[in-house]
Design a protein around this motif. Structure first.
Motif, PDB file in Angstrom:
ATOM      1  N   GLU A  96       0.836  -1.202   0.000  1.00  0.00           N
ATOM      2  CA  GLU A  96       0.000   0.000   0.000  1.00  0.00           C
ATOM      3  C   GLU A  96       0.876   1.259   0.000  1.00  0.00           C
ATOM      4  O   GLU A  96       0.585   2.231  -0.679  1.00  0.00           O
ATOM      5  CB  GLU A  96      -0.892  -0.051   1.260  1.00  0.00           C
ATOM      6  N   MET A  97       1.954   1.216   0.749  1.00  0.00           N
ATOM      7  CA  MET A  97       2.804   2.392   0.897  1.00  0.00           C
ATOM      8  C   MET A  97       3.900   2.505  -0.158  1.00  0.00           C
ATOM      9  O   MET A  97       4.421   3.589  -0.392  1.00  0.00           O
ATOM     10  CB  MET A  97       3.470   2.372   2.278  1.00  0.00           C
ATOM     11  N   LEU A  98       4.259   1.364  -0.763  1.00  0.00           N
ATOM     12  CA  LEU A  98       5.425   1.387  -1.651  1.00  0.00           C
ATOM     13  C   LEU A  98       5.123   1.173  -3.136  1.00  0.00           C
ATOM     14  O   LEU A  98       5.854   1.672  -3.983  1.00  0.00           O
ATOM     15  CB  LEU A  98       6.419   0.298  -1.213  1.00  0.00           C
ATOM     16  N   LEU A  99       4.104   0.394  -3.432  1.00  0.00           N
ATOM     17  CA  LEU A  99       3.926  -0.011  -4.830  1.00  0.00           C
ATOM     18  C   LEU A  99       2.903   0.865  -5.547  1.00  0.00           C
ATOM     19  O   LEU A  99       1.772   1.036  -5.061  1.00  0.00           O
ATOM     20  CB  LEU A  99       3.507  -1.474  -4.898  1.00  0.00           C
ATOM     21  N   LEU A 100       3.309   1.375  -6.682  1.00  0.00           N
ATOM     22  CA  LEU A 100       2.454   2.290  -7.433  1.00  0.00           C
ATOM     23  C   LEU A 100       1.594   1.507  -8.428  1.00  0.00           C
ATOM     24  O   LEU A 100       1.712   1.650  -9.643  1.00  0.00           O
ATOM     25  CB  LEU A 100       3.325   3.333  -8.162  1.00  0.00           C
ATOM     26  N   VAL A 101       0.764   0.635  -7.912  1.00  0.00           N
ATOM     27  CA  VAL A 101      -0.142  -0.170  -8.756  1.00  0.00           C
ATOM     28  C   VAL A 101      -1.530  -0.164  -8.122  1.00  0.00           C
ATOM     29  O   VAL A 101      -1.713   0.282  -6.985  1.00  0.00           O
ATOM     30  CB  VAL A 101       0.354  -1.627  -8.882  1.00  0.00           C
ATOM     31  N   GLY A 102      -2.506  -0.689  -8.854  1.00  0.00           N
ATOM     32  CA  GLY A 102      -3.891  -0.699  -8.374  1.00  0.00           C
ATOM     33  C   GLY A 102      -4.072  -1.588  -7.146  1.00  0.00           C
ATOM     34  O   GLY A 102      -3.231  -2.449  -6.852  1.00  0.00           O
ATOM     35  N   TRP A 103      -5.206  -1.416  -6.435  1.00  0.00           N
ATOM     36  CA  TRP A 103      -5.420  -2.137  -5.187  1.00  0.00           C
ATOM     37  C   TRP A 103      -5.541  -3.649  -5.408  1.00  0.00           C
ATOM     38  O   TRP A 103      -5.094  -4.438  -4.574  1.00  0.00           O
ATOM     39  CB  TRP A 103      -6.657  -1.601  -4.450  1.00  0.00           C
ATOM     40  N   ALA A 104      -6.134  -4.042  -6.534  1.00  0.00           N
ATOM     41  CA  ALA A 104      -6.315  -5.476  -6.787  1.00  0.00           C
ATOM     42  C   ALA A 104      -4.954  -6.158  -6.953  1.00  0.00           C
ATOM     43  O   ALA A 104      -4.728  -7.263  -6.423  1.00  0.00           O
ATOM     44  CB  ALA A 104      -7.166  -5.689  -8.044  1.00  0.00           C
ATOM     45  N   VAL A 105      -4.047  -5.491  -7.653  1.00  0.00           N
ATOM     46  CA  VAL A 105      -2.705  -6.060  -7.842  1.00  0.00           C
ATOM     47  C   VAL A 105      -1.966  -6.113  -6.505  1.00  0.00           C
ATOM     48  O   VAL A 105      -1.288  -7.086  -6.194  1.00  0.00           O
ATOM     49  CB  VAL A 105      -1.902  -5.245  -8.892  1.00  0.00           C
ATOM     50  N   ARG A 106      -2.158  -5.066  -5.699  1.00  0.00           N
ATOM     51  CA  ARG A 106      -1.501  -5.058  -4.377  1.00  0.00           C
ATOM     52  C   ARG A 106      -2.018  -6.196  -3.490  1.00  0.00           C
ATOM     53  O   ARG A 106      -1.255  -6.857  -2.792  1.00  0.00           O
ATOM     54  CB  ARG A 106      -1.751  -3.701  -3.679  1.00  0.00           C
ATOM     55  N   LEU A 107      -3.317  -6.412  -3.576  1.00  0.00           N
ATOM     56  CA  LEU A 107      -3.926  -7.484  -2.776  1.00  0.00           C
ATOM     57  C   LEU A 107      -3.395  -8.854  -3.215  1.00  0.00           C
ATOM     58  O   LEU A 107      -3.002  -9.689  -2.381  1.00  0.00           O
ATOM     59  CB  LEU A 107      -5.458  -7.447  -2.925  1.00  0.00           C
ATOM     60  N   LEU A 108      -3.358  -9.060  -4.537  1.00  0.00           N
ATOM     61  CA  LEU A 108      -2.855 -10.343  -5.055  1.00  0.00           C
ATOM     62  C   LEU A 108      -1.375 -10.508  -4.734  1.00  0.00           C
ATOM     63  O   LEU A 108      -0.921 -11.608  -4.412  1.00  0.00           O
ATOM     64  CB  LEU A 108      -3.094 -10.432  -6.569  1.00  0.00           C
ATOM     65  N   PHE A 109      -0.644  -9.401  -4.827  1.00  0.00           N
ATOM     66  CA  PHE A 109       0.786  -9.429  -4.482  1.00  0.00           C
ATOM     67  C   PHE A 109       0.960  -9.911  -3.040  1.00  0.00           C
ATOM     68  O   PHE A 109       1.755 -10.812  -2.756  1.00  0.00           O
ATOM     69  CB  PHE A 109       1.371  -8.002  -4.643  1.00  0.00           C
ATOM     70  N   ALA A 110       0.188  -9.328  -2.112  1.00  0.00           N
ATOM     71  CA  ALA A 110       0.312  -9.698  -0.685  1.00  0.00           C
ATOM     72  C   ALA A 110      -0.080 -11.160  -0.469  1.00  0.00           C
ATOM     73  O   ALA A 110       0.532 -11.866   0.340  1.00  0.00           O
ATOM     74  CB  ALA A 110      -0.544  -8.774   0.162  1.00  0.00           C
ATOM     75  N   LEU A 111      -1.101 -11.608  -1.202  1.00  0.00           N
ATOM     76  CA  LEU A 111      -1.521 -13.021  -1.075  1.00  0.00           C
ATOM     77  C   LEU A 111      -0.400 -13.960  -1.505  1.00  0.00           C
ATOM     78  O   LEU A 111      -0.103 -14.958  -0.835  1.00  0.00           O
ATOM     79  CB  LEU A 111      -2.758 -13.287  -1.947  1.00  0.00           C
ATOM     80  N   LEU A 112       0.239 -13.620  -2.624  1.00  0.00           N
ATOM     81  CA  LEU A 112       1.325 -14.465  -3.134  1.00  0.00           C
ATOM     82  C   LEU A 112       2.535 -14.432  -2.212  1.00  0.00           C
ATOM     83  O   LEU A 112       3.164 -15.456  -1.952  1.00  0.00           O
ATOM     84  CB  LEU A 112       1.721 -14.026  -4.560  1.00  0.00           C
ATOM     85  N   VAL A 113       2.846 -13.250  -1.683  1.00  0.00           N
ATOM     86  CA  VAL A 113       3.971 -13.128  -0.744  1.00  0.00           C
ATOM     87  C   VAL A 113       3.666 -13.958   0.513  1.00  0.00           C
ATOM     88  O   VAL A 113       4.553 -14.614   1.065  1.00  0.00           O
ATOM     89  CB  VAL A 113       4.249 -11.639  -0.410  1.00  0.00           C
ATOM     90  N   GLY A 114       2.411 -13.930   0.946  1.00  0.00           N
ATOM     91  CA  GLY A 114       1.996 -14.750   2.096  1.00  0.00           C
ATOM     92  C   GLY A 114       2.240 -16.223   1.832  1.00  0.00           C
ATOM     93  O   GLY A 114       2.766 -16.954   2.685  1.00  0.00           O
ATOM     94  N   LEU A 115       1.879 -16.670   0.622  1.00  0.00           N
ATOM     95  CA  LEU A 115       2.103 -18.080   0.256  1.00  0.00           C
ATOM     96  C   LEU A 115       3.602 -18.401   0.251  1.00  0.00           C
ATOM     97  O   LEU A 115       4.017 -19.498   0.617  1.00  0.00           O
ATOM     98  CB  LEU A 115       1.518 -18.383  -1.126  1.00  0.00           C
TER      99      LEU A 115
END
Lengths: 278, 244
Positions: free
Chosen positions: B130-149
């Motif tokens: 949310e604070m670092l990546l200049l992309v849409g919220w859906a991509v940020r959410l998917l990014f966090a999900l993948l990082v969690g995995l």
């Protein structure tokens, strides 16, 4: 409670079987000792009965059902104390017990009451990393008792304990037996088995050549003889006709007797003789 | 009601509490978790200075955009390492064997640890993204999900491949390198796709396509999901086989 018939097990890639045709039964409220040297297959037998080692042949039933068919609820009914400490070292004794107690559905016993059974109540808030091996083993036993199980599997329960603590542990095992618990004990300590087991089975090279009550086995493998040690030396007398043996009666009145010992075998002797040809 | 499919809420709370006590008494484990927060925080405050330095000395513009991916993904390595190291310790010291003789079982306990690592990493990565990546919220959410995995994959990787805690420390160096793999995606060559066998590569690919073409982004997400799931299932199976 436990029924084993023709049980065999071969570890993957092993050339010879670890267990070969084991058969025994254990009744409710009995203390059964599986004795033998390291590597004889004691822990393998225990693992099979605890449902931790599939791939065996023969029959292995615990609590009236084949091992492996009771699902995870099986572990609500058995308590296990392993040969080595299996504890969270950075947690205290009480924290360890609270953690494991939360994993059971059946009501668990009071933690401090359990710790008091093995004289660890004063160390309840001490981290386990500061415990001696004997203390860790006693805490292992506490964990096995937490959920008041019907069957206890105890693997070398007095390892690392001084003679006084080991006696306390043996007394606890006998108390558990008097409460109706069934106890499966594996040990290489023959004297301990002699003291607390109702029946023992000797395991050597995957076989059980001899089993029975310790007193029966000691008589069966011993000599029907009385050793009388006097101030002038030892004297042997046959048990048959002892009451009318003139030499023996004379010694009894001589005031020279130092000690009297019947010559039944020790469990060590029984084991050595029974496993000599296995 | 159960949590993670098999734990009752009070059991989950008790396990979490014990894990918190366990971690709080080991300075190295505390440090690793704190570091998971430090990288994104540092970047938030020093992003502009980093970009100016990179422009002047390396000739790279907006370096922070690439470093942001690494910073936002860093919690996976650090928290995954802590979860994996705790499991290695449980295996070496014996509690994992004791867990096998409880109703939740050895694998049940491992799934609990992986769930905690996933949730914790997901939460931190989502805030960092949310604070670092200049992309849409859906991509940020998917990014966090993948990082969690990824944190769960790393924990399993350690447990399956390290024979003891010392080997676990050695493997952690290899795991740290995986944080640089997303940068392969910015190489303008078809050969960059060789990095695609590693799940972290696809995080970089997602960002390359996020502003360029929706189709490329969707395809990257699809490959990312497949790569993560393949590694997760593979590592779970390998762990189960190794633990017997």
């Amino acid at each position: 409670m436990i029924h084993v018939e023709n049980l065999s097990y071969v570890y993957p890639n092993a050339k010879t079987p670890t267990l070969s045709g084991l058969s025994f039964s254990i009744a409710k409220g009995e203390v059964f000792g599986l004795l033998g040297p390291s590597g004889a297959g004691k822990s393998t037998t225990q693992k099979i009965l605890m449902g931790l080692l599939p791939g065996f042949s023969g029959t292995a039933q615990v609590l009236g059902a084949p091992v492996g068919t009771l699902g995870r609820s099986f572990y609500e009914k058995i308590g296990v104390s392993f040969e080595l400490p299996t504890l969270y070292l950075r947690l205290t004794a009480a924290e360890n017990l609270r953690l494991f107690a939360s994993l059971f559905d059946r009501p668990t016993r009071d933690i401090h009451e359990i710790l008091a059974l093995v004289d660890l109540d004063v160390d309840a808030d001490k981290r386990v990393e500061a415990f001696s091996k004997g203390m860790k083993m006693r805490l292992n036993l506490c964990r096995a008792l937490l959920h008041d199980p019907d069957i206890l599997f105890l693997d070398e329960p007095t390892t690392g304990q001084d003679p006084a603590r080991a006696r306390t542990t043996r007394e606890l095992i006998l108390r558990l037996k008097s409460e109706g618990k069934t106890i499966f004990l594996t040990t290489h300590n023959m004297a301990e088995a002699d003291e607390i087991c109702d029946r023992v089975a000797f395991l050597a090279a995957g076989h059980i050549p001899v089993s029975g009550a310790p007193a029966d086995l000691k008589r069966q493998y011993g000599r029907r003889e009385l050793l009388v040690t006097t101030t002038s030396g030892p004297h042997h007398f046959a048990m048959e006709g002892l009451g009318t043996n003139r030499d023996f009666l004379q010694l009894l009145t001589s005031d020279q007797i130092v000690s009297l010992h019947t010559q039944e075998a020790s469990l060590d002797d029984v084991f050595i003789k029974a496993t000599a040809h296995v | 009601m159960t949590i993670a499919g098999f734990l009752k809420p009070y059991q989950f709370v008790r396990l979490i509490r014990a894990d918190a006590q366990n971690v709080s008494r080991d300075p190295i484990l505390i440090m690793m978790i704190v570091l998971g927060f430090v990288a994104p925080i540092l970047l938030i405050f020093f992003r502009d200075k980093l970009d100016i330095w990179a422009e002047n000395t390396l000739g790279i513009s907006v370096l922070s955009q690439y470093v942001s991916i690494i910073a936002a993904a860093a919690p996976s390595v650090l928290i995954g390492w802590v979860a994996g190291f705790l499991l290695l310790e449980d295996r070496d010291d014996g509690p994992l064997l004791a867990m096998e003789t409880t109703p939740i079982g050895k694998m049940g306990f491992i799934y609990y640890r992986l769930t905690v690592a996933f949730v914790l990493t997901f939460a931190i990565s989502l805030i960092a993204a949310e604070m670092l990546l200049l992309v849409g919220w859906a991509v940020r959410l998917l990014f966090a999900l993948l990082v969690g995995l990824e944190s769960a994959i790393i924990a399993l990787f350690l447990l399956a491949l390290a024979r003891n805690k010392v080997e676990g420390l050695a493997l952690s160096k290899l795991i740290n390198v995986s944080l640089l793999i997303p940068l392969l995606a910015i190489i303008p060559s078809f050969f960059r796709y060789a990095g695609g066998i590693f799940p972290t590569y696809w995080l970089g690919e997602m960002f390359v396509w996020s502003d360029v073409a929706p189709a490329g982004l969707t395809l990257s997400l699809l490959f990312a999901a497949v790569a993560h799931l393949v590694w997760l299932i593979g590592m779970t199976r390998l762990t189960a086989r190794r633990l017997g």
